[in-house]
Design an enzyme around this catalytic site. Structure first.
Site, PDB file in Angstrom:
ATOM      1  N   GLY A  45      20.657  38.242  86.810  1.00 44.86           N
ATOM      2  CA  GLY A  45      20.992  39.548  87.352  1.00 44.86           C
ATOM      3  C   GLY A  45      21.668  40.400  86.294  1.00 44.86           C
ATOM      4  O   GLY A  45      22.229  39.868  85.332  1.00 44.86           O
ATOM      5  N   GLN A  50      26.919  47.073  83.054  1.00 45.96           N
ATOM      6  CA  GLN A  50      26.858  46.061  81.987  1.00 45.96           C
ATOM      7  C   GLN A  50      26.055  46.531  80.776  1.00 45.96           C
ATOM      8  O   GLN A  50      26.090  45.898  79.726  1.00 45.96           O
ATOM      9  CB  GLN A  50      26.237  44.757  82.515  1.00 45.96           C
ATOM     10  CG  GLN A  50      27.116  44.052  83.524  1.00 45.96           C
ATOM     11  CD  GLN A  50      26.479  42.746  83.937  1.00 45.96           C
ATOM     12  OE1 GLN A  50      25.623  42.714  84.806  1.00 45.96           O
ATOM     13  NE2 GLN A  50      26.885  41.670  83.290  1.00 45.96           N
ATOM     14  N   CYS A  92      28.734  35.154  84.021  1.00 46.67           N
ATOM     15  CA  CYS A  92      28.430  36.578  83.898  1.00 46.67           C
ATOM     16  C   CYS A  92      28.102  36.888  82.445  1.00 46.67           C
ATOM     17  O   CYS A  92      28.802  36.454  81.548  1.00 46.67           O
ATOM     18  CB  CYS A  92      29.644  37.389  84.347  1.00 46.67           C
ATOM     19  SG  CYS A  92      29.378  39.164  84.235  1.00 46.67           S
ATOM     20  N   LEU A  93      27.031  37.654  82.238  1.00 49.59           N
ATOM     21  CA  LEU A  93      26.622  38.004  80.866  1.00 49.59           C
ATOM     22  C   LEU A  93      27.706  38.814  80.147  1.00 49.59           C
ATOM     23  O   LEU A  93      27.730  38.831  78.926  1.00 49.59           O
ATOM     24  CB  LEU A  93      25.309  38.791  80.892  1.00 49.59           C
ATOM     25  CG  LEU A  93      24.078  38.000  81.359  1.00 49.59           C
ATOM     26  CD1 LEU A  93      22.873  38.926  81.505  1.00 49.59           C
ATOM     27  CD2 LEU A  93      23.761  36.866  80.389  1.00 49.59           C
ATOM     28  N   HIS A 134      27.009  39.222  93.417  1.00 48.03           N
ATOM     29  CA  HIS A 134      27.620  39.347  92.087  1.00 48.03           C
ATOM     30  C   HIS A 134      27.318  40.732  91.499  1.00 48.03           C
ATOM     31  O   HIS A 134      28.206  41.389  90.937  1.00 48.03           O
ATOM     32  CB  HIS A 134      27.068  38.226  91.199  1.00 48.03           C
ATOM     33  CG  HIS A 134      27.592  38.201  89.795  1.00 48.03           C
ATOM     34  ND1 HIS A 134      28.323  37.140  89.290  1.00 48.03           N
ATOM     35  CD2 HIS A 134      27.475  39.090  88.779  1.00 48.03           C
ATOM     36  CE1 HIS A 134      28.636  37.403  88.019  1.00 48.03           C
ATOM     37  NE2 HIS A 134      28.123  38.568  87.683  1.00 48.03           N
ATOM     38  N   GLU A 135      26.057  41.191  91.651  1.00 47.37           N
ATOM     39  CA  GLU A 135      25.673  42.493  91.073  1.00 47.37           C
ATOM     40  C   GLU A 135      26.273  43.658  91.848  1.00 47.37           C
ATOM     41  O   GLU A 135      26.700  44.643  91.245  1.00 47.37           O
ATOM     42  CB  GLU A 135      24.144  42.628  90.997  1.00 47.37           C
ATOM     43  CG  GLU A 135      23.435  41.577  90.147  1.00 47.37           C
ATOM     44  CD  GLU A 135      24.124  41.268  88.830  1.00 47.37           C
ATOM     45  OE1 GLU A 135      24.680  42.186  88.191  1.00 47.37           O
ATOM     46  OE2 GLU A 135      24.127  40.083  88.437  1.00 47.37           O
ATOM     47  N   HIS A 138      29.653  44.188  90.652  1.00 44.55           N
ATOM     48  CA  HIS A 138      29.699  44.929  89.385  1.00 44.55           C
ATOM     49  C   HIS A 138      29.713  46.444  89.621  1.00 44.55           C
ATOM     50  O   HIS A 138      30.378  47.177  88.898  1.00 44.55           O
ATOM     51  CB  HIS A 138      28.474  44.596  88.515  1.00 44.55           C
ATOM     52  CG  HIS A 138      28.667  43.420  87.607  1.00 44.55           C
ATOM     53  ND1 HIS A 138      29.665  43.373  86.655  1.00 44.55           N
ATOM     54  CD2 HIS A 138      27.981  42.262  87.463  1.00 44.55           C
ATOM     55  CE1 HIS A 138      29.577  42.215  85.978  1.00 44.55           C
ATOM     56  NE2 HIS A 138      28.563  41.522  86.456  1.00 44.55           N
TER      57      HIS A 138
HETATM   58 NI    NI Z   1      27.915  39.606  85.890  1.00 43.78          NI
END
Ligand code: NI
Length: 172
Positions: A45, A50, A92-93, A134-135, A138
């Site tokens: 995701g 991000q 998380c990226l 999760h997204e 964000h």
């Molecule tokens: Ni993330």
């Protein structure tokens, strides 16, 4: 086009993002670039903040490009229903090298628009539900570490402090 992924503690990751109002070619280009960036990372995701964009846009693909049908592009997504709870590992990226167990609903329903501005609803369970939650977090400036308590939170805080130090660099 690949986009650079913004890392904690960049300010944009803590912002409440603006709703998408222009369903235009630029939005399509951004979504396509986000999908490419997510697949290359690889991640399941990615949310617009991000990649440095203050917009309520997220992409999710728990197959990381293996199945075309699995790709979800969510514009202005809203959680409309959630039930149950499940604890599983998340990362998380934007927070490299940290994974922790996080509690999420086991089943959700989300309303969103597609890239043409048409509304749709998606129901999801398990990993897909987790990735969508999760997204959506964000888009509200919330990171998965914010859900941690106790020892997990302490461990995450130490990791975040290291990332903060790395971002500032060493002055000697
Ligand atoms: Ni993330």
């Amino acid at each position: 086009m690949m986009l650079p992924i913004r890392l904690y503690p960049e300010e944009i990751l803590r912002r409440e993002c603006r709703p998408v109002t222009d369903f235009d070619a630029e939005l399509r280009r951004l979504a396509a670039a986000m999908v490419e960036t997510m697949h290359a990372a690889p991640g399941v995701g990615l949310a617009a903040p991000q990649v440095g964009r203050d917009l309520r846009l997220a992409v999710v693909d728990v197959t990381v490009g293996e199945e075309e049908d699995a790709l979800l592009v969510l514009v202005n997504p809203e959680l409309v229903e959630s039930s149950g709870s499940e604890i599983d590992v998340e990362g998380c990226l934007s927070i490299p090298d940290l994974t922790e167990k996080v509690e999420r609903p086991s089943s959700i329903a989300v309303q969103a628009s597609d890239l043409d501005g048409n509304d749709f609803e998606v129901e999801a369970e398990g990993l897909v539900a987790r990735a969508i939650c999760h997204e959506i977090d964000h888009l509200n400036g919330i990171l998965f570490v914010d859900h941690l308590r106790g020892l997990r939170r302490d461990r995450a805080r130490r990791h975040l402090r290291r990332l903060e130090r790395d971002a500032v660099g060493v002055t000697a």
